[in-house]
Design a protein around this motif. Structure first.
Motif, mmCIF file in Angstrom:
data_model
loop_
_atom_site.group_PDB
_atom_site.id
_atom_site.type_symbol
_atom_site.label_atom_id
_atom_site.label_comp_id
_atom_site.label_asym_id
_atom_site.label_seq_id
_atom_site.Cartn_x
_atom_site.Cartn_y
_atom_site.Cartn_z
ATOM 1 N N ARG A 1 0.837 -1.207 0.000
ATOM 2 C CA ARG A 1 0.000 0.000 0.000
ATOM 3 C C ARG A 1 0.871 1.255 0.000
ATOM 4 O O ARG A 1 0.589 2.219 -0.722
ATOM 5 C CB ARG A 1 -0.911 -0.016 1.218
ATOM 6 N N ARG B 1 3.910 1.472 -1.130
ATOM 7 C CA ARG B 1 4.579 1.540 -2.442
ATOM 8 C C ARG B 1 3.640 2.124 -3.490
ATOM 9 O O ARG B 1 4.030 2.973 -4.301
ATOM 10 C CB ARG B 1 5.052 0.149 -2.845
ATOM 11 N N ASN B 2 2.386 1.698 -3.477
ATOM 12 C CA ASN B 2 1.419 2.196 -4.438
ATOM 13 C C ASN B 2 1.160 3.691 -4.257
ATOM 14 O O ASN B 2 0.990 4.429 -5.235
ATOM 15 C CB ASN B 2 0.112 1.424 -4.314
ATOM 16 N N ALA B 3 1.145 4.141 -3.000
ATOM 17 C CA ALA B 3 0.928 5.569 -2.731
ATOM 18 C C ALA B 3 2.090 6.404 -3.260
ATOM 19 O O ALA B 3 1.891 7.472 -3.861
ATOM 20 C CB ALA B 3 0.746 5.797 -1.231
ATOM 21 N N GLN C 1 3.732 14.760 -8.250
ATOM 22 C CA GLN C 1 3.495 15.421 -6.971
ATOM 23 C C GLN C 1 4.340 14.796 -5.877
ATOM 24 O O GLN C 1 3.957 14.798 -4.693
ATOM 25 C CB GLN C 1 2.009 15.340 -6.610
ATOM 26 N N GLU D 1 4.125 5.508 -5.677
ATOM 27 C CA GLU D 1 4.057 5.402 -7.134
ATOM 28 C C GLU D 1 3.065 6.413 -7.704
ATOM 29 O O GLU D 1 3.334 7.077 -8.716
ATOM 30 C CB GLU D 1 3.647 3.975 -7.527
ATOM 31 N N GLN D 2 1.932 6.547 -7.049
ATOM 32 C CA GLN D 2 0.917 7.485 -7.521
ATOM 33 C C GLN D 2 1.428 8.924 -7.449
ATOM 34 O O GLN D 2 1.240 9.701 -8.389
ATOM 35 C CB GLN D 2 -0.355 7.339 -6.690
ATOM 36 N N GLN D 3 2.091 9.267 -6.345
ATOM 37 C CA GLN D 3 2.643 10.614 -6.222
ATOM 38 C C GLN D 3 3.661 10.890 -7.321
ATOM 39 O O GLN D 3 3.693 11.988 -7.899
ATOM 40 C CB GLN D 3 3.281 10.793 -4.847
ATOM 41 N N TRP D 4 4.493 9.910 -7.608
ATOM 42 C CA TRP D 4 5.518 10.085 -8.639
ATOM 43 C C TRP D 4 4.888 10.250 -10.011
ATOM 44 O O TRP D 4 5.251 11.147 -10.774
ATOM 45 C CB TRP D 4 6.464 8.876 -8.615
ATOM 46 N N ASN D 5 3.931 9.390 -10.332
ATOM 47 C CA ASN D 5 3.304 9.438 -11.651
ATOM 48 C C ASN D 5 2.503 10.718 -11.864
ATOM 49 O O ASN D 5 2.373 11.197 -13.000
ATOM 50 C CB ASN D 5 2.406 8.220 -11.842
ATOM 51 N N GLU D 6 1.962 11.264 -10.789
ATOM 52 C CA GLU D 6 1.187 12.504 -10.887
ATOM 53 C C GLU D 6 2.064 13.743 -10.744
ATOM 54 O O GLU D 6 1.552 14.858 -10.674
ATOM 55 C CB GLU D 6 0.095 12.508 -9.813
#
Length: 258
Positions: free
Chosen positions: A239, A241-243, A252, A245-250
């Protein structure tokens, strides 16, 4: 100043990924979290790294052995004696020492094993699974004023980690309670800076840095805290790691300052 990164643990709490590779090699975006940590230190001018290896450490060695090739455009000319041409190569201003610190060594034991690469110099120390936007220069200044043997970054994430008892006036850490569950307490977020005297507070490979060395330093009045109120996140679970990853991809990611 050298930066020591603990990268040898099994990473059992994120076993979905760590059964294939060491935890610091789990990727955020298309790069290992270890790379993100090193890029952050490099931004502040810290480019001399000592990485403590253990579980699947050969994969970290292979990553750096092939780093130059993997980050560059390349032409392989098999008609001309297998000639290889590197184009617009990307390199880092890093010196990276990779040290096998044992498969089952505890955190303190890993730190003790790299003493010969540090000598009598002050050094940075952190874990290979956490990112932050801490001001590393401010940390260094704070540590030098504290006259402690070790200063750690303290954050307040909630109640699922151990708690630090910090004196409000001096920022001296009076008590270190690992894995307590008091809400609102300060916890050790890594991003430490240490004097070479810290090695004297480690016994052997089986010394757990967080359970033996840090409490001992606290009792001796030699442990200090640098309070950080900004971003910090460890990659403890899938969980987490996914958070990240999301920040990086966005775009932010608070730790992306380079």
């Amino acid at each position: 100043m050298k930066v020591v990164i603990l990268a040898g643990g099994y990473g059992t709490r994120i076993s979905e990924e760590s059964h294939l590779r060491p935890k610091p090699m789990i990727e955020i975006g298309d790069r290992p979290i270890l790379w993100h940590i090193m890029k952050y230190y490099s931004y502040y001018g810290f480019n001399d790294f000592v990485i403590c290896l253990g579980y699947k450490g050969y994969m970290i060695k292979e990553f750096f052995a092939d780093y130059y090739l993997h980050t560059s455009d390349v032409t392989f000319d098999f008609t001309n004696n297998n000639k290889m041409t590197i184009h617009n190569n990307v390199s880092e201003p890093w010196s990276v020492t990779l040290v096998d610190t044992g498969l089952d060594s505890m955190t303190g034991g890993r730190i003790k094993r790299i003493q010969k690469y540090i000598g009598d110099e002050r050094f940075m120390l952190t874990y290979g699974d956490g990112v932050s936007n801490i001001d590393l220069k401010a940390l260094e200044t704070h540590h030098m004023k504290s006259k402690s043997f070790l200063t750690l970054t303290a954050i307040q994430p909630g109640g699922r980690f151990g708690v630090l008892d910090i004196d409000d006036d001096s920022n001296r850490i009076d008590r270190f309670v690992e894995k307590a569950k008091e809400d609102g307490g300060w916890i050790n977020a890594g991003f430490m800076i240490a004097e070479p005297e810290v090695f004297n507070f480690i016994v052997n490979d089986y010394t757990v840095f967080e359970q033996y060395t840090l409490p001992l330093l606290a009792r001796e009045g030699k442990l200090n805290a640098f309070k950080h109120h900004g971003f910090w996140q460890c990659m403890d679970t899938q969980r987490d790691r996914n958070a990240l990853e999301q920040q990086w991809n966005e775009e932010q990611a608070p730790w992306k300052v380079w």
